[in-house]
Enzyme design. Structure first.
Site, PDB file in Angstrom:
ATOM      1  N   SER A 158       8.707  -6.069 -47.457  1.00  0.00           N
ATOM      2  CA  SER A 158       8.987  -4.638 -47.462  1.00  0.00           C
ATOM      3  C   SER A 158      10.313  -4.353 -48.142  1.00  0.00           C
ATOM      4  CB  SER A 158       9.048  -4.105 -46.024  1.00  0.00           C
ATOM      5  OG  SER A 158       9.474  -2.755 -45.994  1.00  0.00           O
ATOM      6  N   ALA A 208      15.022  -4.587 -36.136  1.00  0.00           N
ATOM      7  CA  ALA A 208      14.341  -5.882 -36.133  1.00  0.00           C
ATOM      8  C   ALA A 208      13.391  -6.029 -37.316  1.00  0.00           C
ATOM      9  CB  ALA A 208      13.571  -6.068 -34.828  1.00  0.00           C
ATOM     10  N   TYR A 209      12.624  -4.959 -37.606  1.00  0.00           N
ATOM     11  CA  TYR A 209      11.607  -5.043 -38.656  1.00  0.00           C
ATOM     12  C   TYR A 209      12.225  -5.374 -40.003  1.00  0.00           C
ATOM     13  CZ  TYR A 209       7.950  -3.630 -41.931  1.00  0.00           C
ATOM     14  OH  TYR A 209       7.042  -3.609 -42.958  1.00  0.00           O
TER      15      TYR A 209
END
Length: 293
Positions: A158, A208-209
């Protein structure tokens, strides 16, 4: 039936993963990989959801119109296979299944499975890292040596994992990493700092992501280097290893807030699996192009 090309897609029961399966089937006939029948393993951790996804593929109007599936006279067969990347035993079982069913290897692995939870606390950080980073890493290492010469490994990461959220020291350590263990050490330090309540002063963001995806991008980058330098045992010649961002896609993971459709989000992962890359490996891609990490 024997298949000339074989792919596996993780986290494929919905969203981007399901769209990747769909678009692999649509684009395979025009790709350089087309040398006959194509088999795609649609994997998911839940059997019922996986089989429901398979049914949706088999009844998909665009696939029927294009006669993409073997059931309609096309080249592609899609099968469901259970895989939970949070479970090492499940990963090993899937790897053993592929090695038994396809002893000559498979051609592409697209690691799409992942989670994005709300909030920020130690347990959520550990769960996110367990799936997004360690699950992707373990699946990659289990199947990378089983890719045939010229195969493709695509890790869906991402843009949230870009290195613009960290202290200069941590950023430089990501960029200077020369082994997968270097990246894993960074993930371990992030988790430890969160548990100790000092992650902000240590230079980590409270997300976190994005940190897990920085790990995926960094791991993919150094793994590609290790493969090209012959440091990963059993990997065959010409395997390309890349990561990518599908974009901000309207899925359950984004709570319906995305700007892209799942099919649009599948474009870059599918291009990295089937397209002409000019030998590029170890890169992070966005919008079908190499992007700055």
């Amino acid at each position: 039936m024997s298949h000339s090309c074989i792919a596996a897609v993780t986290g494929a029961n919905k969203g981007i993963g399901l769209a990747i399966v769909r678009n692999l089937a649509l684009q395979y006939p025009q790709s350089s990989f087309n040398n006959g029948p194509f088999l795609i393993y649609l994997t998911a951790r839940d059997k019922t959801r996986g089989q429901d996804a398979l049914k949706s593929i088999q009844s998909d109007s665009a696939l029927k119109k294009a006669r993409a599936l073997a059931q309609d006279g096309g080249l592609t067969t899609v099968k469901y296979q259970e895989l939970d990347i949070a479970d090492d035993q499940s990963i090993n079982s899937f790897a053993n299944f592929l090695k038994k069913e396809h002893p000559d290897g498979i051609d592409m692995l697209i690691n799409n499975a992942g989670i994005a939870e709300q909030g920020f606390h130690p347990e959520m950080v550990d769960t996110t890292l367990k799936i997004n980073y360690y699950g992707t890493l373990h699946t990659t290492l289990a199947l990378l040596p089983h890719l045939r010469p010229g195969g493709r490994l695509v890790n869906v990461s991402s843009m949230a994992g870009k290195l613009n959220k960290y202290s200069p020291t941590i950023t430089s350590r990501f960029r200077a990493a020369r082994s997968v263990s270097d990246i894993t050490t960074l993930m371990q330090e992030f988790s430890a700092s969160v548990h100790e309540g000092r992650h902000t002063e240590a230079g980590w963001p409270s997300v976190a992501y994005s940190t897990s995806k920085a790990g995926v991008t960094g791991m993919t980058r150094v793994l590609a280097r290790e493969v090209s330098e012959g440091k990963v045992e059993g990997v065959r010649e010409g395997v390309l290893v890349n990561s990518c961002c599908p974009g901000y896609v309207k899925t359950d993971m984004t709570k319906g807030g995305g700007a892209k459709t799942p099919d649009q989000g599948a474009r870059t992962p599918v291009m990295l699996a089937l397209g002409e890359l000019g030998g590029k490996t170890g890169e992070f891609w966005e919008h079908g192009e190499v992007s700055q990490w």
